[in-house]
Every structure is written in structure tokens, then in C-alpha cells.
Design a protein around this motif. Structure first.
Motif, short mmCIF file in Angstrom:
data_model
loop_
_atom_site.label_atom_id
_atom_site.label_comp_id
_atom_site.label_asym_id
_atom_site.label_seq_id
_atom_site.Cartn_x
_atom_site.Cartn_y
_atom_site.Cartn_z
N GLN A 1 0.83 -1.20 0.00
CA GLN A 1 0.00 0.00 0.00
C GLN A 1 0.88 1.26 0.00
O GLN A 1 0.63 2.20 -0.75
N LEU B 1 2.61 1.66 -3.39
CA LEU B 1 1.68 2.15 -4.41
C LEU B 1 1.46 3.66 -4.26
O LEU B 1 1.45 4.39 -5.25
N SER B 2 1.33 4.12 -3.03
CA SER B 2 1.09 5.56 -2.83
C SER B 2 2.32 6.40 -3.17
O SER B 2 2.20 7.59 -3.48
N ILE C 1 4.23 2.47 -11.21
CA ILE C 1 2.83 2.43 -10.77
C ILE C 1 2.19 1.09 -11.11
O ILE C 1 1.50 0.49 -10.28
N ILE C 2 2.44 0.57 -12.31
CA ILE C 2 1.89 -0.73 -12.73
C ILE C 2 2.42 -1.84 -11.83
O ILE C 2 1.67 -2.67 -11.34
N GLU C 3 3.73 -1.86 -11.60
CA GLU C 3 4.33 -2.88 -10.74
C GLU C 3 3.82 -2.78 -9.31
O GLU C 3 3.52 -3.80 -8.67
N ALA C 4 3.70 -1.57 -8.78
CA ALA C 4 3.21 -1.37 -7.41
C ALA C 4 1.75 -1.80 -7.30
O ALA C 4 1.34 -2.38 -6.29
N ASN C 5 0.96 -1.53 -8.35
CA ASN C 5 -0.45 -1.92 -8.34
C ASN C 5 -0.60 -3.45 -8.34
O ASN C 5 -1.44 -3.99 -7.61
N LEU C 6 0.21 -4.14 -9.13
CA LEU C 6 0.17 -5.61 -9.14
C LEU C 6 0.59 -6.17 -7.78
O LEU C 6 -0.04 -7.11 -7.28
N PHE D 1 0.30 -4.69 -4.94
CA PHE D 1 -0.79 -4.36 -4.03
C PHE D 1 -1.94 -5.36 -4.17
O PHE D 1 -2.47 -5.86 -3.18
N LYS D 2 -2.32 -5.68 -5.42
CA LYS D 2 -3.42 -6.63 -5.65
C LYS D 2 -3.08 -8.02 -5.12
O LYS D 2 -3.93 -8.70 -4.54
N LYS E 1 -3.22 -7.84 -1.31
CA LYS E 1 -4.62 -7.73 -0.89
C LYS E 1 -5.32 -9.07 -0.99
O LYS E 1 -6.08 -9.45 -0.09
#
Length: 134
Positions: free
Chosen positions: A100, A103-104, A112-117, A119-120, A123
Motif C-alpha cells: 500500500q 503504491l502511494s 505504478i503498474i508494478e506497485a499496483n500488481l 498491491f493486488k 490484498k
């Protein structure tokens, strides 16, 4: 009547047993599968699968893939899967918080793409282990 469910990752068979009900995270939302479901092929999002065996629910974190159902046979091919019983709650919670924060703080498209993956994935693991205790 039951569904025959097989969850396969590249290196192992994660699940191979009967189930009475399945709830999946697809790219277009969650879907429920019961015996005699219409034939279906769908892409899976990073998320959890809930499997009802008799009266007990079992959760797993799935890291994307595909699901196919036909004639009460369901096959799920995933990049990676982890049973809730194999996930340490504290570690999953820490990983989620780290993801988290990453990602922020991510800047640039690739980051951003790598951090979002990440994070998912974190989660999904936390949701799977949290569903185990509920």
C-alpha cells in the motif's frame, strides 16, 4: 450433486476435489458457480476463490489465470495460488501495508503498474487469510 474442481499452478496441482459451490474473482467481477452451471471460459483477476465443501468454506488467493467449466468439471489454471491455511496472517498484513505504501509513493508508469500488481497480490493474500478466520 457436486462439481469436480481442479486448481493448477505451473508447478503443482493446488486443489483436486469435489465442491458444492465456488465463488471466483473474474476480470468482470465475482461469479458464483453451482452444479450444472452453463459452460463457461473466463479470465481470472488477482483475487480470492471461495470453495464450499459440504458446509465448510475454504479460501485461496489466486494470482490471475483462467477458469473453464463444462459438464460439472471445473478447471482453473493460475499463475500462482496459495491456500489460506498456508498464509501467515501477520506476514500477509505486513506485506499489504508495504504494498500500500509502495503504491502511494510510486511515480512513473512502470513503477505504478508494478506497485499496483504487488498491491493486488498482497490484498488477495490478506483477504484469503481473513476469510479463513471468519
Amino acid at each position: 450433486m457436486a462439481l469436480n474442481l481442479r486448481v493448477m499452478a505451473p508447478n503443482r496441482i493446488v486443489w483436486n476435489s469435489e465442491a458444492q459451490e465456488i465463488i471466483l474473482s473474474t476480470n468482470s467481477g465475482q461469479i458464483g458457480i453451482l452444479p450444472n452451471h452453463a459452460p463457461l471460459l473466463t479470465a481470472l483477476d488477482i483475487g480470492i476463490i471461495k470453495i464450499r465443501v459440504e458446509s465448510q468454506w475454504i479460501s485461496m488467493a489466486l494470482m490471475g489465470g483462467f477458469a473453464m467449466i463444462d459438464n460439472n468439471q471445473m478447471t482453473i489454471l493460475v499463475n500462482e495460488a496459495e491456500k489460506a491455511s498456508d498464509i501467515d496472517f501477520q506476514e500477509a498484513q505486513t506485506s499489504f501495508q508495504v504494498a500500500q505504501n509502495s503504491l502511494s509513493q510510486a511515480t512513473g508508469r512502470k513503477q505504478i503498474i508494478e506497485a499496483n500488481l504487488a498491491f493486488k497480490r498482497a490484498k488477495a493474500r490478506l483477504e484469503a487469510v481473513s476469510a479463513k478466520s471468519s
